[in-house]
Design a protein around this motif. Structure first.
Motif, PDB file in Angstrom:
ATOM      1  N   LEU A 190       0.858  -1.182   0.000  1.00  0.00           N
ATOM      2  CA  LEU A 190       0.000   0.000   0.000  1.00  0.00           C
ATOM      3  C   LEU A 190       0.896   1.234   0.000  1.00  0.00           C
ATOM      4  CD1 LEU A 190      -2.776   1.329   0.130  1.00  0.00           C
ATOM      5  CD2 LEU A 190      -2.672   1.152   2.629  1.00  0.00           C
ATOM      6  N   SER A 192       1.142   5.226   0.082  1.00  0.00           N
ATOM      7  CA  SER A 192       0.386   6.433   0.428  1.00  0.00           C
ATOM      8  C   SER A 192       1.213   7.666   0.092  1.00  0.00           C
ATOM      9  CB  SER A 192       0.037   6.423   1.919  1.00  0.00           C
ATOM     10  OG  SER A 192       1.222   6.386   2.708  1.00  0.00           O
ATOM     11  N   GLY A 268      -8.837   4.513  -2.180  1.00  0.00           N
ATOM     12  CA  GLY A 268      -9.770   5.117  -1.234  1.00  0.00           C
ATOM     13  C   GLY A 268     -11.096   5.504  -1.864  1.00  0.00           C
ATOM     14  N   GLN A 275     -16.052  -3.234  -1.855  1.00  0.00           N
ATOM     15  CA  GLN A 275     -14.903  -3.641  -1.042  1.00  0.00           C
ATOM     16  C   GLN A 275     -14.927  -5.104  -0.588  1.00  0.00           C
ATOM     17  OE1 GLN A 275     -14.072  -0.673   1.991  1.00  0.00           O
ATOM     18  NE2 GLN A 275     -14.400   1.001   0.530  1.00  0.00           N
ATOM     19  N   SER A 306      -3.020   5.392  -2.520  1.00  0.00           N
ATOM     20  CA  SER A 306      -4.075   6.344  -2.154  1.00  0.00           C
ATOM     21  C   SER A 306      -3.456   7.642  -1.665  1.00  0.00           C
ATOM     22  CB  SER A 306      -4.967   5.753  -1.062  1.00  0.00           C
ATOM     23  OG  SER A 306      -5.967   6.685  -0.688  1.00  0.00           O
ATOM     24  N   LEU A 310      -6.403   6.602   4.775  1.00  0.00           N
ATOM     25  CA  LEU A 310      -7.250   5.409   4.850  1.00  0.00           C
ATOM     26  C   LEU A 310      -7.555   5.016   6.292  1.00  0.00           C
ATOM     27  CD1 LEU A 310      -5.915   3.089   1.983  1.00  0.00           C
ATOM     28  CD2 LEU A 310      -7.830   4.673   1.950  1.00  0.00           C
ATOM     29  N   GLU A 311      -6.595   5.193   7.204  1.00  0.00           N
ATOM     30  CA  GLU A 311      -6.857   4.872   8.605  1.00  0.00           C
ATOM     31  C   GLU A 311      -7.974   5.753   9.154  1.00  0.00           C
ATOM     32  OE1 GLU A 311      -3.553   3.464  11.306  1.00  0.00           O
ATOM     33  OE2 GLU A 311      -2.393   4.637   9.848  1.00  0.00           O
ATOM     34  N   VAL A 314     -11.205   4.472   7.814  1.00  0.00           N
ATOM     35  CA  VAL A 314     -11.642   3.283   8.555  1.00  0.00           C
ATOM     36  C   VAL A 314     -12.338   3.701   9.846  1.00  0.00           C
ATOM     37  CG1 VAL A 314     -10.844   1.261   9.849  1.00  0.00           C
ATOM     38  CG2 VAL A 314      -9.906   1.734   7.571  1.00  0.00           C
ATOM     39  N   PHE A 319     -14.233   3.172   5.008  1.00  0.00           N
ATOM     40  CA  PHE A 319     -13.408   2.148   4.361  1.00  0.00           C
ATOM     41  C   PHE A 319     -13.348   0.947   5.297  1.00  0.00           C
ATOM     42  CE2 PHE A 319      -9.653   0.168   2.489  1.00  0.00           C
ATOM     43  CZ  PHE A 319      -9.775   0.492   1.149  1.00  0.00           C
ATOM     44  N   PHE A 324      -8.499  -2.851   4.607  1.00  0.00           N
ATOM     45  CA  PHE A 324      -7.333  -2.004   4.861  1.00  0.00           C
ATOM     46  C   PHE A 324      -6.156  -2.837   5.368  1.00  0.00           C
ATOM     47  CE2 PHE A 324      -4.860   0.376   8.065  1.00  0.00           C
ATOM     48  CZ  PHE A 324      -4.243   1.290   7.221  1.00  0.00           C
ATOM     49  N   TYR A 325      -6.420  -3.732   6.333  1.00  0.00           N
ATOM     50  CA  TYR A 325      -5.323  -4.545   6.881  1.00  0.00           C
ATOM     51  C   TYR A 325      -4.806  -5.557   5.861  1.00  0.00           C
ATOM     52  CZ  TYR A 325      -6.660  -2.449  11.308  1.00  0.00           C
ATOM     53  OH  TYR A 325      -6.936  -1.541  12.299  1.00  0.00           O
ATOM     54  N   ASN A 328      -2.579  -3.296   3.621  1.00  0.00           N
ATOM     55  CA  ASN A 328      -1.478  -2.608   4.294  1.00  0.00           C
ATOM     56  C   ASN A 328      -0.445  -3.582   4.880  1.00  0.00           C
ATOM     57  OD1 ASN A 328      -0.347  -0.095   5.017  1.00  0.00           O
ATOM     58  ND2 ASN A 328      -1.035  -0.370   7.130  1.00  0.00           N
TER      59      ASN A 328
END
Length: 477
Positions: A190, A192, A268, A275, A306, A310-311, A314, A319, A324-325, A328
Motif C-alpha cells: 500500500l 500512500s 480510497g 470492497q 491512495s 485510509l486509517e 476506517v 473504508f 485495509f489490513y 497494508n
C-alpha cells in the motif's frame, strides 16, 4: 518318413494357434471399427462392401451385417467410393449429400504394390452448416486471442524502474531501499502520499524489480471509472451480462493480471459495496465475471495507492477495516516535495534535460536566483506542480537561461503561511496549479485531450472531470 509323421501334429498345432491369433485380431479390429464415432465402411476394388460399422448402420437405418456383399451404390446415396477405387486418388474433406444433409466425408484408396485393393470411407456426423459455425467461432476466438495478446504486450511494457525515480534526499533514498526490499516479496503493498508525489512510479518500479517483471502490469484508477462500471472493469463480464456488453464477453483487470501485478490507484475511492468483493478476490485469488457462474483463478500480486488517509476513513466507517489490513501488509509513504527540498533542483534539471531531448535542443540552465526561488516554494502540487512550472517556463523561454523573471508569477508571491488558514490556502494553490497545468498542457498538445492526459500522467476520464470542475474552455483562445 518317421520324422515327417512325428512332426505333423506339431505343425498342425502351430497352424491352429496361428488361426486362433488371427481370429482374435480380427475380432479386436472389428470392435475398434465399431467404436469409431463416425460412419465407416470398406469396399473392395469393385465397390463391393466388405466392412460396415454400427454407427453408420444406425445413421442410415440399416443392419450393418446385411450390407456386406452389396455394392456401395445400393446402400449409400451419392457415393463416389467406387470411383476412387478406379482413380486411386483420395478425396479428403469432400462434401456429400446423405439423407438431405451435406456431410463431410473422406474417401481413401488402400493400395498394395501400387494397385488399389480396397477403399476406406468415413462420414463425419457434422453437417456443413455446423462446421461453418464452428469455423466462425474459431475465427472469433483467434481474434480475441490477438486482442488479448496485444493488450498483454502493452501491459508488460512498464515505463518506470527505480532508476526513473529522481532525487538525492535522504527520505527518498530510504524509501527506494524499502521499496526494493518489498519488490522481491509477493506481499501486498500500500503506497500512500499526496497527489503528484509519484506513487505510480513506485508501483511500476516495484513490479519491474520483482520476479513477476516479465508478466503483465495491469493498472486501474478507481477514481476514474464510473461506479456502475467498476465491477465489470475489475472482474470482467460474460456474454450478455448487460445491455451493450460485447457478445464475446470481456476479461477484467484481475484476469488480465494473472501471473503479474495489479495496481489499483486511488483505492480510497473504491465504493463500500465493492470492497467485500475485492477482499474475497484478494484472499481467495478467485472470482466470477459479472453475469457469469464460473470461478476464475488468477495469481496476481496487488499494489494499491491512495492520497487519502485510509486509517481515518476506517475510523469514520468509510473504508472497511479488514480490507485495509489486507492491503497494508507492506506500507510505503512517499513524502511530499516540501519535505525533501534537496530534490527540487535535481528534479528540475532532470525535467529540463528531458524536454531538451524531445525538442532536440540544448538544455536550459537555472540561474542561482531561479534556484533560490524554486527552493523557497512549498510545492503543494508536488512533483506534478514542478513539472508544470518547468513546462510552462520552457514554452515561453527566449534564451537558454532560466531567471526568476521567466518563472510563473505566483512563485514570487509565495510566502510561508501559518495559522488556521494554511490548509485552505494549500487547497487553493493546488487547485490553481492543477487548472494552470491542464490549460498549458491543452495548449501544448493543440487541445488534443488524449495527448493532454498522457502529458499530465492522468487517465482521460479524470481529465474530463477536472476540465468540467475548473470550467476550462476547449476552444483555443
Amino acid at each position: 518318413m518317421t520324422n515327417q509323421i512325428s512332426s505333423s501334429p506339431k505343425s498342425l498345432l502351430f497352424q491352429q494357434q496361428n488361426l486362433l491369433t488371427k481370429s482374435q485380431q480380427l475380432e479386436s479390429l472389428q470392435l475398434i471399427f465399431n467404436q469409431i464415432h463416425a460412419g465407416a465402411c470398406v469396399t473392395d476394388a469393385e465397390g463391393i462392401i466388405t466392412h460396415f460399422n454400427e454407427p453408420y448402420g444406425r445413421f442410415l437405418g440399416v443392419v450393418p451385417s446385411e450390407q456386406i456383399g452389396k455394392h456401395i451404390k445400393d446402400v449409400v446415396e451419392n457415393t463416389r467410393m467406387h470411383i476412387v477405387a478406379k482413380t486411386g486418388q483420395a478425396e479428403i474433406n469432400a462434401s456429400q449429400s446423405i439423407r438431405g444433409e451435406n456431410m463431410v466425408v473422406q474417401r481413401i484408396p488402400i493400395k498394395e504394390n501400387g494397385k488399389v485393393i480396397a477403399v476406406f470411407g468415413l462420414v463425419i456426423f457434422k453437417n456443413i452448416n455446423e462446421l461453418s459455425r464452428l469455423a466462425k467461432k474459431l475465427s472469433e476466438l483467434e481474434s480475441q486471442v490477438k486482442l488479448y495478446q496485444k493488450q498483454l504486450n502493452s501491459m508488460r511494457s512498464t515505463r518506470y524502474s527505480f532508476d526513473s525515480i529522481i532525487g538525492e534526499s535522504k527520505p527518498l533514498l530510504r524509501l527506494k531501499k524499502e521499496a526494493l526490499q518489498a519488490a522481491v516479496t509477493d506481499l501486498s503493498v500500500l503506497i500512500s502520499g499526496e497527489s503528484g508525489t509519484g506513487k505510480e512510479l513506485f508501483a511500476q518500479s516495484i513490479h519491474n524489480a520483482s520476479p513477476r517483471r516479465v508478466q503483465p502490469f495491469v493498472q486501474l484508477n478507481c477514481a476514474a471509472i464510473p461506479k456502475d462500471l467498476l465491477e465489470a472493469e475489475l472482474f470482467g463480464y460474460s456474454k450478455g451480462a448487460f445491455t451493450g456488453a460485447k457478445s464475446t464477453g470481456k476479461p477484467g483487470k484481475f484476469e488480465l493480471a494473472d501471473s503479474g501485478s495489479l495496481f489499483l490507484d486511488e483505492i480510497g475511492d473504491l465504493p463500500l459495496e465493492m470492497q467485500p468483493k475485492l477482499l474475497r478476490a484478494l484472499e481467495e485469488k478467485e472470482f466470477e465475471r459479472v453475469g457469469g457462474n464460473r470461478l476464475i483463478h488468477s495469481d496476481f500480486r496487488l499494489i494499491a495507492a491512495s492520497n487519502q488517509d485510509l486509517e481515518g476513513m476506517v475510523a469514520r466507517g468509510e473504508f472497511r477495516a479488514d480490507l485495509f489490513y489486507r492491503l497494508n501488509v507492506v506500507a510505503l509513504h512517499v513524502p511530499p516535495l516540501r519535505e525533501r527540498a534537496d530534490d527540487v533542483v535535481c528534479l528540475a534539471n532532470y525535467l529540463l534535460q528531458k524536454i531538451a531531448c524531445k525538442t532536440s535542443q540544448p538544455p536550459a540552465t537555472l540561474t542561482p536566483a531561479a534556484i533560490t526561488l524554486l527552493n523557497k516554494h512549498t510545492w503543494p502540487g508536488n512533483v506534478r506542480e514542478l513539472k508544470n512550472v518547468i513546462m510552462r517556463t520552457m514554452a515561453t523561454l527566449a534564451g537558454d537561461q532560466i531567471t526568476p523573471a521567466d518563472l510563473p508569477f505566483y512563485l514570487h508571491r509565495d510566502k510561508e503561511t501559518k495559522g488556521t488558514g494554511q490548509s485552505s490556502l494549500l487547497k487553493e494553490v493546488v487547485a490553481r496549479a492543477e487548472k494552470l497545468a491542464i490549460k498549458d498542457a491543452l495548449k501544448m498538445t493543440g487541445y488534443h485531450k488524449i495527448k493532454t492526459a498522457e502529458l499530465l500522467g492522468i487517465h482521460r476520464t479524470l481529465l474530463y472531470k477536472k476540465i468540467a470542475k475548473y470550467n476550462i474552455s476547449l476552444i483555443p483562445s
